[in-house]
Scaffold this active site. Structure first.
Site: not given
Ligand code: GLU
Length: 417
Positions: A267-271
């Site tokens: 997800s966006k959390r991973h960049g």
């Protein structure tokens, strides 16, 4: 929708299915796949992998690859997201053969299907209010039962309560089971007793996802639905809907999800997760595609695949059942392999784009092929290549006086020259 056509849209044809009957036998012979993104943001890497697998499967079998934009959810869809998806597909050169079709233009088909289901007694109006449903769910939970619609309006005989706009529910079979041979996961069976009477039209009459997707896949004569396994729970409901609409379900293949390096769903959390952010970060479309094809599929221990090889070798039977892990390092490694080996001219085109993005006029410096030759061994991305090349295009507007005094001595003149 009033917006400019992007490259991938230009390249595709839109056939009108408006007058087509539910099953078009002409299409049954050839493989027909589709990529059906909901335009709620951008084209992310998971979506791009789904698109790629559908594209490869269709190409491999000389079939047809269709793009369908699932924009019925007006509140969540917007034109910028549609454009971002089309641009991402165009950059990856995943050309569709038909489409893009827009669900927002197919309302008549959905209304028609809902009317048919109602007329055949395969769907019914449900007048239960949100509060009532919530109260019953709470009771079920308290009693330790899995919360589900209790079928209260299924056989309602009394006149419907006044002033309530009903939803329309599908009359799911009560007994028996739904079974299919998933192209990736193998045989799956779900008991009908586990399935709710799902809502197919909201109180304002608008159709829901499970209904639109089935109507579209029937109308578009899709033979193979290849999609993320977040949809695997929808599949038995959809198969029941196909049958209620007198259509043969397609084959299904559900792709395992993509995890980040920490093991959580990517997800966006991973960049960066959007395809175009990889373009901007200096990746070649060939490298990203090669990375994506290997993310959940393999052919022996081969790592590098040309597009022709991907098409020639891709088989659903070789898609892994276990989730895939996204590795930025591996993608960067692959990108560097491509930068080192693709023809200079091909890389030069991309370098041109990146130089312009930095405000550099690529015509005002050395020939780009020569720059590629000079830097390809040490620049793993095009952004780094462009950064390293920048000094070749700029006058020295400013420099560090102290370092200049320190290093630019007469003795340095010889080696510098
Ligand atoms: N529109 C759905 C999504 O973006 C995909 C539907 C499907 O492939 O059946 O997740």
């Amino acid at each position: 929708m009033g917006r400019t056509l992007s490259r991938s849209e230009d390249a595709c044809r839109e056939l009108s299915y408006d007058s087509a009957p539910f099953s078009n036998p002409e299409h049954q012979m050839t493989i027909r796949t589709r990529f059906a993104p909901s335009p709620t943001g951008y084209l992310h890497v998971g979506g791009a992998r789904t698109a790629l697998y559908n594209y490869l499967y269709a190409r491999r079998h000389e079939g047809t690859f269709i793009l369908r934009i699932e924009d019925t959810d007006r509140e969540r869809s917007d034109e910028a997201s549609v454009a971002a998806i089309l641009d991402g597909m165009a950059w990856l050169e995943l050309e569709c053969d038909e489409g893009p079709y827009y669900q927002s233009r197919r309302g008549d088909r959905y209304r028609d299907a809902i009317a048919r289901l109602l007329a055949a007694g395969r769907a019914y109006r449900c007048y239960c209010s949100k509060d009532e449903l919530e109260a019953r769910r709470a009771e079920q939970r308290a009693a330790g039962i899995k919360p589900r619609y209790d079928g209260r309006c299924r056989d309602r005989r009394d006149p419907p309560p006044a002033g309530i706009d009903p939803v329309i529910r599908f009359r799911n079979p009560l007994s028996g089971a739904v079974r299919w041979d998933d192209g990736v996961k193998g045989s799956i069976e779900v008991q009908n007793a586990e399935l709710d009477d799902l809502v197919i039209a909201r109180t304002d009459g608008s159709p829901t996802y499970n209904l639109t997707v089935v109507v579209d896949d029937i109308d578009m004569a899709i033979t193979d639905v290849i999609r993320g396994d977040d949809h695997v729970n929808n599949t038995p409901r959809q198969i029941n809907l196909y049958r209620a609409l007198d259509a043969e379900p397609p084959r299904f293949a559900h792709l395992p999800m993509i995890l980040g390096e920490d093991g959580a769903r990517l997800s966006k959390r991973h960049g960066a997760v959007s395809v175009l952010s990889y373009r901007d970060a200096g990746f070649l479309p060939q490298a990203l595609l090669n990375y994506l094809v290997r993310l959940g599929w393999s052919h022996g221990d081969q790592e590098l695949f040309t597009r022709a090889e991907m098409i020639g070798l891709f088989a659903l039977a070789d898609v892994h059942r276990a989730p895939a892990s996204f590795s930025a390092d591996k993608l960067t490694w692959l990108n560097h392999q491509y930068l080192k080996t693709l023809p200079e001219a091909e890389i030069a085109q991309h370098l041109d784009w990146h130089l312009r993005r930095r405000g550099i006029d690529p015509g005002r410096g050395p020939e780009l092929g020569a720059i590629v030759r000079l830097l390809r061994e040490r620049a793993p991305t095009l952004v780094e290549m462009a950064a390293q090349a920048e000094f070749l295009f700029r006058d020295l507007a400013d420099y560090d006086e102290r370092s200049a005094r320190q290093h630019l001595k007469p003795s340095a003149e010889g080696p510098l020259k």
